[in-house]
Design an enzyme around this catalytic site. Structure first.
Site, PDB file in Angstrom:
ATOM      1  N   LYS A 125       0.845  -1.192   0.000  1.00 26.37           N
ATOM      2  CA  LYS A 125       0.000   0.000   0.000  1.00 26.37           C
ATOM      3  C   LYS A 125       0.882   1.245   0.000  1.00 26.37           C
ATOM      4  CE  LYS A 125      -3.721   2.057   2.818  1.00 26.37           C
ATOM      5  NZ  LYS A 125      -4.528   1.882   4.044  1.00 26.37           N
ATOM      6  N   SER A 127      -9.051   2.419   2.625  1.00 22.08           N
ATOM      7  CA  SER A 127      -8.055   3.088   1.813  1.00 22.08           C
ATOM      8  C   SER A 127      -7.089   2.128   1.126  1.00 22.08           C
ATOM      9  CB  SER A 127      -7.266   4.069   2.685  1.00 22.08           C
ATOM     10  OG  SER A 127      -6.639   3.392   3.761  1.00 22.08           O
ATOM     11  N   SER A 146     -10.108  -0.168   6.671  1.00 22.86           N
ATOM     12  CA  SER A 146      -9.332   0.001   5.439  1.00 22.86           C
ATOM     13  C   SER A 146      -8.597  -1.250   4.972  1.00 22.86           C
ATOM     14  CB  SER A 146      -8.324   1.147   5.601  1.00 22.86           C
ATOM     15  OG  SER A 146      -8.995   2.380   5.654  1.00 22.86           O
TER      16      SER A 146
END
Length: 528
Positions: free
Chosen positions: A129, A204, A228
């Protein structure tokens, strides 16, 4: 005990602001013709092997690391034009590192066992990420003002995975500043769901979820302060684990966590195969691994199982769809049939206030009375804080560098009252006590990960509080494993959260392994 007049007014303002913002979005945003195409089918069998088994094959010289890394590079290049999940690659460096791995294995004289103990992920590709620092890679989290920033270090869990032999292939897209459930920003664009390109992959960690679901990665790393990890895993049909807070280091992530927010954030593994969750968590926990009973063998027949079908009727979140109620009931039936256990249905009225509890605790000041850094300050860095209303006007004119979701969050900050609600503090404390007593050290419960399957792009702007189904467990500090349960009526992934007691991460991880066998785990999206 009911909400006060001020608290009811606050709820009305939240709904009114988000409804107005969604209307503006529909009026002024460009229409995007989302493709109805499906992803290309898998053509390389290496893409259908778990990271644990890939590591074993590489150590045994049944396949080279170069072959595995190249297979995943080829897949990313094939599917990323559809998904926009990987925003910066390091393919050349990854192939060089893979060649070094193959040379190391060729020269190793200590045998496979030595390598397995020292380098369990040797030669296995990894996605990261973009909010995590990865040396030589961007760390912008969707902010145009950070577009030239390049990390000079690795975040601790990334460093531990690399030290275990994993080879990063690149970094994946996030929502702007990682505070929205859709991975969309004006720096990298929007990321699509591999099962339906017109749907969101979540946020996210949506880029991670998307590329993993598309078989462009086998293992990845995500962070979770309101869902997330779990929402992207649910929407993309993969496994993910929100660890007990304080076990995996949250350092060297952007944005940094301020005030008490560090108490609620978790970093954890994301992957397509359940057997990779436990070894990844062992590695990522590093010196804190001893806090968890990860080496303890779990007898599922001796666990106490519970199910909570919904939040009891929140004023803010949507009702749980029938297909998610049905699949959770099927999980209950399967556990009872397979294990001979009784799954008890329970209800907690406090769950109706899940969003309000999350919102209250995320904005509490620390012990010194210092509040969290305002979101508008993060949006404006490295300069002055943004003016939300001015950004809204700029957005209408197509001139803002920020997304509607980020602008909306900055506007919502204005609705916060300075003094936290005593009623909501009481609701959280009651819920914490009840859940801790229910779970103990041998209990788990099932709970929906979201009211519905992956929404269409931008639709969360109209229903912004549905993430409360995941967010409440960040405030409660509980470990949660997200488990895929096949595909629903529209060909979109179904799933369930499996929640355990604090520091009992090994229990939901063990349940995930069983449910993978029972329901089939990850399904190839191109074959749907």
């Amino acid at each position: 005990m009911a909400l006060t007049r001020l608290e009811r007014l606050q709820l009305w303002l939240l709904k009114a602001v988000m409804g107005a913002l969604f209307t503006l979005f529909r009026l002024f945003s460009p229409r995007t013709p989302w493709s109805s195409k499906k992803l290309p089918p898998l053509r390389n069998a290496l893409l259908e092997v778990s990271a644990t088994q890939l590591g074993q094959k590489i150590r045994r010289r049944e396949v080279s690391s170069v072959e595995v890394v190249q297979a995943y590079i080829d897949r990313i290049q094939e599917v990323n034009p559809f998904l926009n999940a990987v925003v910066k690659d390091r393919f050349a460096a990854a192939l060089q590192e893979a060649a070094q791995v193959d040379k190391l294995i060729e020269e190793e004289t200590g045998g496979e066992e030595v390598l397995e103990d020292r380098l369990p992920l040797l030669g296995v590709p990894l996605s990261v990420k973009e909010s995590f620092a990865l040396q030589g890679m961007p760390n912008a989290t969707g902010l145009i003002s950070r577009r030239r920033l390049v990390s000079t270090v690795d975040a601790p869990p990334v460093a531990l995975l690399k030290r275990a032999g994993a080879i990063p292939l690149g970094v994946t897209n996030t929502s702007e500043l990682c505070m929205w459930c859709e991975s969309h920003n004006h720096l990298r664009g929007i990321t699509n769901n591999p099962y339906d390109l017109g749907r969101i992959p979540g946020g996210s960690s949506g880029g991670e979820g998307s590329i993993l679901g598309a078989a462009g990665a086998v293992i990845g790393i995500g962070s979770d302060i309101g869902g997330s990890i779990r929402m992207p895993c649910f929407f993309n049909g993969i496994f993910g684990h929100k660890t007990t807070p304080g076990v995996v280091s949250p350092e060297n992530q952007h944005p940094p966590f301020s005030s008490r927010q560090g108490e609620y954030v978790s970093t954890g593994p994301m992957c397509r195969y359940a057997e990779d969750l436990l070894p990844m968590l062992k590695i990522m926990a590093g010196p804190n691994a001893h806090k968890l009973s990860l080496n303890t063998k779990v007898d599922l027949k001796k666990l106490r199982f519970f199910t909570i079908p919904h939040d009891g009727g929140s004023l803010l979140s949507s009702p749980v769809s029938q297909e998610l109620l049905d699949i959770q009931r099927k999980v209950v039936e399967r556990l009872e049939a397979d294990l001979g256990v009784k799954v008890e249905e329970v209800h907690f009225p406090e769950l109706r206030y899940s969003f309000q509890i999350w919102d209250t605790y995320m904005t509490l000041p620390d012990k010194e009375g210092k509040p969290p850094v305002a979101f508008r300050e993060l949006m404006g860095e490295p300069g002055r804080p943004v003016w939300p209303l001015w950004e809204l006007l700029k957005w209408i004119m197509g001139k803002s560098e920020h997304t509607m979701a980020a602008i909306g969050l900055a506007l919502l900050e204005k609705t916060h009252v300075s003094k936290p609600s005593a009623f909501l503090i009481e609701q959280k404390e009651n819920l914490q006590r009840k859940v801790d007593e229910l779970l103990g050290t041998d209990g788990v419960f099932l709970y929906p990960p979201h009211p519905r399957v992956a929404p269409r792009h931008h639709h969360p702007l109209f229903r912004p509080f549905d993430f409360a189904y995941t967010g409440v467990f960040n405030i409660l500090g509980l470990p949660v494993t997200q488990v895929p349960l096949g595909l629903g009526e529209e060909g979109l992934p179904l799933g369930v959260q499996v929640v355990g007691g604090k520091l009992q991460d090994h229990l939901p991880l063990a349940v995930a392994l069983h449910l993978e066998k029972a329901f089939g785990g990850w399904r190839e999206p191109g074959a749907v």
